[in-house]
Design an enzyme around this catalytic site. Structure first.
Site, PDB file in Angstrom:
ATOM      1  N   HIS A   1       0.844  -1.206   0.000  1.00 51.43           N
ATOM      2  CA  HIS A   1       0.000   0.000   0.000  1.00 51.43           C
ATOM      3  C   HIS A   1       0.878   1.254   0.000  1.00 51.43           C
ATOM      4  O   HIS A   1       0.765   2.114   0.863  1.00 51.43           O
ATOM      5  CB  HIS A   1      -0.932  -0.016   1.215  1.00 51.43           C
ATOM      6  CG  HIS A   1      -1.986   1.048   1.179  1.00 51.43           C
ATOM      7  ND1 HIS A   1      -3.096   0.968   0.365  1.00 51.43           N
ATOM      8  CD2 HIS A   1      -2.103   2.217   1.845  1.00 51.43           C
ATOM      9  CE1 HIS A   1      -3.847   2.040   0.543  1.00 51.43           C
ATOM     10  NE2 HIS A   1      -3.276   2.817   1.441  1.00 51.43           N
TER      11      HIS A   1
ATOM     12  N   GLU B   1      -2.388  -1.614  -5.513  1.00 51.47           N
ATOM     13  CA  GLU B   1      -2.375  -2.735  -4.571  1.00 51.47           C
ATOM     14  C   GLU B   1      -2.554  -4.039  -5.350  1.00 51.47           C
ATOM     15  O   GLU B   1      -3.664  -4.493  -5.595  1.00 51.47           O
ATOM     16  CB  GLU B   1      -3.488  -2.570  -3.541  1.00 51.47           C
ATOM     17  CG  GLU B   1      -3.403  -1.284  -2.741  1.00 51.47           C
ATOM     18  CD  GLU B   1      -4.599  -1.086  -1.841  1.00 51.47           C
ATOM     19  OE1 GLU B   1      -5.398  -2.039  -1.656  1.00 51.47           O
ATOM     20  OE2 GLU B   1      -4.767   0.021  -1.313  1.00 51.47           O
TER      21      GLU B   1
END
Length: 202
Positions: A61, A166
């Site tokens: 992330h 992601e």
């Protein structure tokens, strides 16, 4: 910290041991993440083993911003993703895959992000390891994202200008029978590899 290597392709490896039923997940899970520098690229490798069948879907992330502009609107984005997952208001998938072509989510060809903002699960073209490209005409920085995972969540926060890729399996896969499986079984090795590669284009 598990290992530090300072050779030509330096890396750091971090390992975490998750005990049986931690956060409700079965199995004693050993998982590691390796961050390796390779020329002009960052390779991120997740690996995991378990002694009981358990669910696993790890991702990175990190936010990326390729220039000093106050917004990301002028950056060009391309996604090798012909589908996205339909989601409910709580962002959980319904189980349906929606074609992106000729919609606001169509970045099959590179185009400016503009005012588009994302919290979206895109389904990768399985014939291509490259899932995304991002380019700033201001700085000349060009970024490419490669992964062995079937999906990427593209997220743009409202608090600051940045974009997150992601790379992962489909979210909520255990509850969706048609999604790729996310169960890790004893004797198997979870392996998630993503590469973030950068170069300059004039």
């Amino acid at each position: 910290m598990d290992e530090v290597n300072t050779t030509d392709n330096p890396f750091v490896k971090l390992t975490y041991y998750s005990k049986h039923l931690e956060e409700g997940y079965p199995g004693n899970l050993t998982v590691s993440v390796t961050y390796r520098l390779m020329d002009n690229a960052l390779q991120v490798i997740y690996e995991g083993t378990t002694d009981r069948s358990t669910v696993i879907n790890l991702t990175n992330h990190s936010y990326f911003k390729l220039d000093k502009d106050p917004f990301i609107d002028e950056c060009e984005l391309q996604l090798n993703c012909p589908y996205r997952l339909e989601t409910k208001e709580n962002h959980l998938p319904t189980g349906n895959l929606i074609p992106v072509r000729k919609t606001d989510y169509d970045f099959l060809l590179p185009r400016k992000i503009g005012l588009q903002r994302f919290n979206t699960v895109f389904v990768k073209d399985l014939g291509n390891e490259k899932v995304a490209e991002l380019r700033s005409r201001t700085s000349g920085i060009h970024m490419r994202v490669y992964t062995n995972q079937p999906a990427v969540v593209v997220y743009t926060p409202t608090e600051f200008p940045g974009i997150c890729f992601e790379t992962q399996n489909y979210p909520d896969a255990p509850n969706q029978p048609d999604f790729p499986k996310s169960v890790l079984r004893p004797g198997d090795i979870y392996n998630n590899i993503s590469i973030f590669k950068f170069d300059l284009q004039t």
